[in-house]
Design an enzyme around this catalytic site. Sequence first.
Site, mmCIF file in Angstrom:
data_model
loop_
_atom_site.group_PDB
_atom_site.id
_atom_site.type_symbol
_atom_site.label_atom_id
_atom_site.label_comp_id
_atom_site.label_asym_id
_atom_site.label_seq_id
_atom_site.Cartn_x
_atom_site.Cartn_y
_atom_site.Cartn_z
ATOM 1 N N ASP A 204 16.609 -66.166 -26.760
ATOM 2 C CA ASP A 204 16.875 -65.811 -25.415
ATOM 3 C C ASP A 204 17.226 -66.918 -24.426
ATOM 4 O O ASP A 204 16.616 -68.008 -24.677
ATOM 5 C CB ASP A 204 15.549 -65.268 -24.746
ATOM 6 C CG ASP A 204 15.715 -64.491 -23.424
ATOM 7 O OD1 ASP A 204 16.892 -64.144 -23.181
ATOM 8 O OD2 ASP A 204 14.884 -64.494 -22.734
ATOM 9 N N HIS B 237 18.997 -66.528 -10.967
ATOM 10 C CA HIS B 237 17.792 -66.369 -11.442
ATOM 11 C C HIS B 237 17.063 -67.848 -11.491
ATOM 12 O O HIS B 237 15.869 -67.883 -11.165
ATOM 13 C CB HIS B 237 17.919 -65.622 -12.815
ATOM 14 C CG HIS B 237 16.536 -65.370 -13.520
ATOM 15 N ND1 HIS B 237 15.553 -64.530 -12.830
ATOM 16 C CD2 HIS B 237 16.083 -66.192 -14.463
ATOM 17 C CE1 HIS B 237 14.532 -65.031 -13.933
ATOM 18 N NE2 HIS B 237 14.827 -65.598 -14.855
ATOM 19 N N GLU C 124 18.814 -57.937 -18.740
ATOM 20 C CA GLU C 124 19.848 -58.915 -19.409
ATOM 21 C C GLU C 124 20.660 -57.922 -20.480
ATOM 22 O O GLU C 124 20.475 -56.529 -20.509
ATOM 23 C CB GLU C 124 18.704 -59.499 -20.508
ATOM 24 C CG GLU C 124 17.752 -60.337 -20.029
ATOM 25 C CD GLU C 124 17.067 -61.474 -20.679
ATOM 26 O OE1 GLU C 124 17.732 -62.036 -21.723
ATOM 27 O OE2 GLU C 124 15.962 -62.019 -20.254
HETATM 28 CA CA CA Z 1 14.547 -63.373 -20.532
#
Ligand code: CA
Length: 422
Positions: free
Chosen positions: A133, A140, A208
């Site tokens: 990830d 963000h 995402e």
């Molecule tokens: Ca994440």
Amino acid sequence: MKANDPTLKSWVEVPANSDFPIQNIPFGIGFREDGAPRVVSRIGDMVIDLRALWILGYLENLPFVMEDFDSKTLNKMMEKGKEGTRELRNRLSTLFSLDNDDLSKKEHHIPQILLSIDEVTMLMPVKIGDYTDFYSSEQHAYNVGCMFRDPDNALLPNWKHIPVGYHGRASSIVVSGTDFHRPKGQQKIEEDQPPVFGPCRLFDFELEMGFITYQGKPMGDSISTAEADDFIFGMCLFNDWSARDMQKWEYVPLGPFLAKSFASHVSPWIVTLDALEPFRVSGPVQDPKVLPYLEYSGDKHIDINLEVSITPENGQEKIVSNSNYRHMYWNMNQQLAHHASNGCNINAGDLMASGTISGPEEGMYGSMLEISWKGTKPVQMPDGSERKFIADNDTVTMRGFSEKDGVRVGFGEVTAKLLQAK
Ligand code: CA
């Protein structure tokens, strides 16, 4: 690429605003009551059984064997690499084009090959070997930095030099529609009190996109940003659920662990990178200049409209975010090049997620942490209730599509209901 021609039409009906016109041709694993899981594609609301296509002789002279399609994952198919899956998508495009009747004239074959989406259960598309990830949306990272550190130094010093990421848990990634339970764990509720153990109180989603890799290079080799496209099979929507209270307490100094590992959800259709090529856009100017191995040329970002909604049990859906994948600071090519830059091997079926995708304005944020600004700005729901984070029995749904020249190529959705803690 002929399969991307916006003028192409299929003899299979495609409803208006469908994510799955003939220009898409995604891949997934479908299952019908009377059969075994197999590789499928989709046009409109019809699912294409690739095993049946192979048996009936429509996939001849392609580098595949029946086991590639008679499979409960896409991994075997992906082992044929970009050339193989590109030829396969082109073949499907030809077979289902209005101007080709090789299949459309064989009426007795069609019911064996085309199934209604209502009859098919979509399964986890890929056996994910390794999951990484990233943390590649500047807005963000800035928002989180503002909330937990200092608005003047919101980004950590490495952020504009390194596509920051961590290795996550692959085996708890499940397909859209799989209900799951609120995680339990340690939280430090009061600063001056010891931690407690219990159900997560600040439960969040992260909007995402994920990308799935082909077989990469052996250990010790690297992948350049220019080569990266050849190692990326396709993309899916990805919900990286996050237990914020657990995360805040556990993440120092080694990063996310139990706040993430209990479950993540993917959408069932993998949209190929080939199908997304028409929607490429330029990325942000990267300042400071990145190191040479992270430089790239051409448009490597992609315009994908994204939305997130919350639907309470027996309640009305509320859209809580509209973002876009084009807002990424680091693109996939840079992420993959960085991942392999130390000689780390990349395998067919690895999943790499973008990190939470937040756009530059309010209304475009990709997590409740940001939308409710740490719980200080609750979201009003249609039933009069408020959400700072996700409540038990809420269903969170993410959707995404690209659109250009009258063609909409989309991902469908990733949706899941949060059940109470066990
Ligand atoms: Ca994440």
